[in-house]
Every structure is written in structure tokens, then in C-alpha cells.
Design an enzyme around this catalytic site. Structure first.
Site, mmCIF file in Angstrom:
data_model
loop_
_atom_site.group_PDB
_atom_site.id
_atom_site.type_symbol
_atom_site.label_atom_id
_atom_site.label_comp_id
_atom_site.label_asym_id
_atom_site.label_seq_id
_atom_site.Cartn_x
_atom_site.Cartn_y
_atom_site.Cartn_z
ATOM 1 N N HIS A 21 6.757 -3.381 14.053
ATOM 2 C CA HIS A 21 7.574 -2.363 13.362
ATOM 3 C C HIS A 21 9.028 -2.450 13.828
ATOM 4 C CE1 HIS A 21 3.645 0.147 13.168
ATOM 5 N NE2 HIS A 21 3.927 -0.212 11.929
ATOM 6 N N LYS A 45 -4.313 11.429 6.588
ATOM 7 C CA LYS A 45 -4.845 10.303 7.373
ATOM 8 C C LYS A 45 -5.002 10.736 8.826
ATOM 9 C CE LYS A 45 -3.037 5.711 8.460
ATOM 10 N NZ LYS A 45 -2.091 4.667 8.090
ATOM 11 N N ARG A 94 3.067 -8.688 6.308
ATOM 12 C CA ARG A 94 2.580 -9.669 7.277
ATOM 13 C C ARG A 94 1.730 -10.695 6.526
ATOM 14 N NH1 ARG A 94 -0.047 -4.979 10.624
ATOM 15 N NH2 ARG A 94 -0.551 -4.616 8.440
ATOM 16 N N SER A 132 -1.065 -1.488 14.286
ATOM 17 C CA SER A 132 -1.309 -0.310 15.129
ATOM 18 C C SER A 132 -2.801 -0.136 15.383
ATOM 19 C CB SER A 132 -0.762 0.945 14.456
ATOM 20 O OG SER A 132 0.609 0.837 14.260
HETATM 21 O O1 PNS Z 1 2.244 2.802 7.953
HETATM 22 P P1 PNS Z 1 1.455 3.226 6.758
HETATM 23 O O2 PNS Z 1 0.345 4.170 7.152
HETATM 24 O O3 PNS Z 1 0.968 2.077 5.943
HETATM 25 O O4 PNS Z 1 2.487 4.069 5.860
HETATM 26 C C1 PNS Z 1 2.078 4.613 4.636
HETATM 27 C C2 PNS Z 1 3.114 5.606 4.106
HETATM 28 C C3 PNS Z 1 3.358 6.714 5.097
HETATM 29 C C4 PNS Z 1 4.431 4.874 3.835
HETATM 30 C C5 PNS Z 1 2.547 6.163 2.761
HETATM 31 O O5 PNS Z 1 1.275 6.665 2.974
HETATM 32 C C6 PNS Z 1 3.433 7.241 2.152
HETATM 33 O O6 PNS Z 1 4.447 6.932 1.576
HETATM 34 N N1 PNS Z 1 3.010 8.516 2.300
HETATM 35 C C7 PNS Z 1 3.741 9.651 1.784
HETATM 36 C C8 PNS Z 1 3.031 10.281 0.585
HETATM 37 C C9 PNS Z 1 3.343 9.511 -0.673
HETATM 38 O O7 PNS Z 1 4.470 9.398 -1.110
HETATM 39 N N2 PNS Z 1 2.279 8.938 -1.260
HETATM 40 C C10 PNS Z 1 2.376 8.106 -2.452
HETATM 41 C C11 PNS Z 1 2.663 6.672 -2.064
HETATM 42 S S1 PNS Z 1 2.545 5.604 -3.429
#
Ligand code: PNS
Length: 162
Positions: A21, A45, A94, A132
Site C-alpha cells: 500500500h 466488512k 497486483r 493484508s
Molecule cells: O482495500 P479494500 O478493502 O479492497 O477497499 C475497498 C474499498 C474500501 C475501496 C471499497 O469497499 C469502497 O469503496 N467502499 C466504500 C463503499 C462504496 O462506495 N461501495 C461501492 C464501491 S463500487
């Protein structure tokens, strides 16, 4: 103003932040004048670390880079992006296995906010398989993760409570 001249948001759960990250955040900071690393509340989550801990780790890990700021966000990412006046979302890619999840998310975010561009950056090869979840699994079994995460996280993971 083009997306390159504006603010970029680098969102994620960062549970916890890894060197991968950090590599992506630093690359973004070389391209964009201002980068906001946005730590998701991740209410949908289950996270091992609290929002406060995840924010602290990210702040400590990236504190030396003047054009990086750290913030938390809840609700839709596209709403946060609009609120801070950003034009780009940064995501790290990745292995090929990331593609489906990332493309779905990028397309959905484009539907929600057509004026926001998702830009994918590739980390250094040494971080290609770092995640992670693997870090947490290795740490839970007593493995050494000090070459995978910033010191502030490694220190926390060394404590037997995690
Ligand atoms: O590191 P991650 O868990 O892959 O990040 C995912 C994240 C936080 C970027 C994604 O879940 C997110 O954008 N969540 C906010 C809610 C949202 O906008 N959901 C619709 C995404 S298409």
C-alpha cells in the site's frame, strides 16, 4: 483542470497498511499534487483493527510525505471523492486475480460518478503477492512480517493479543 492536476483519493480498508500500500501511495504522490489516503470505515466488512488503529497506522507510515493526507470515510466512495473535490481514484493492481474485483468496482464507481477516473498503479515486484489478509494470517501463526508492513504495524502484530 485535468485529473493529473487535481486531488487523487487512494481508498482502502488498510487492515492493516502494508509496504505494498505504501508503495502505491508513494507512486501516486509522485504523479498527483495532492493525495488523500482514505481509510474506509468498512462497516460492511469485519476488520481485525479498529478504524482508529487503521488510521493511526496509515498516518504513521506515510507521515514523511508532504503531499499525502490521511482521512477516514463512510458511505459511498464516490460521494467522498466529490466532497473533497478529487477527480481521480487510485487503486493498486497486483496479480491477475485482482482484475475482476477491481474492474467491477471501477465500472460501478464510473456509473455513480462518470467524471471521476479510476487510475490503476502497479506496485514494485517485491510486493506483487503481498496482502493484508496474508500478513494477518502469518502474524497470527507467529511468523515474521517485519519485511511486509511498516514498523508501527509490525510492532503491534508482534504483541500476542492480535
Ligand atoms: O482495500 P479494500 O478493502 O479492497 O477497499 C475497498 C474499498 C474500501 C475501496 C471499497 O469497499 C469502497 O469503496 N467502499 C466504500 C463503499 C462504496 O462506495 N461501495 C461501492 C464501491 S463500487
Amino acid at each position: 483542470m485535468s485529473a493529473w492536476e487535481s486531488i487523487a483519493v487512494y481508498p482502502g480498508s488498510f487492515d492493516p497498511i502494508t509496504l505494498g500500500h505504501m508503495d502505491i501511495a508513494k507512486r501516486a504522490a509522485l504523479i498527483f499534487p495532492r493525495v488523500i489516503v482514505a481509510v474506509s470505515e468498512a462497516k460492511h466488512k469485519p476488520c481485525v483493527f479498529s478504524l482508529g488503529e487503521r488510521l493511526y497506522f496509515v498516518q504513521e507510515a506515510l507521515s514523511g510525505i508532504p503531499n499525502i493526507e490521511v482521512s477516514s470515510f463512510g458511505g459511498l466512495l464516490t460521494d467522498f471523492v466529490k466532497r473533497v473535490g478529487a477527480k481521480a481514484i487510485i487503486r493498486g493492481l497486483r496479480a491477475v486475480s485482482d482484475f475482476e474485483y477491481e474492474f467491477k468496482m471501477a465500472w460501478m464507481n464510473r456509473r455513480l460518478s462518470p467524471e471521476t477516473e479510476t487510475i490503476f498503479l502497479i506496485p514494485s515486484e517485491e510486493f506483487a503477492y503481498l496482502s493484508s489478509s496474508l500478513v494477518k494470517e502469518i502474524a497470527a501463526m507467529g511468523g515474521d512480517v517485519s519485511s511486509m508492513v511498516p514498523e508501527v504495524v509490525a510492532k503491534k502484530l508482534r504483541k500476542p493479543s492480535v
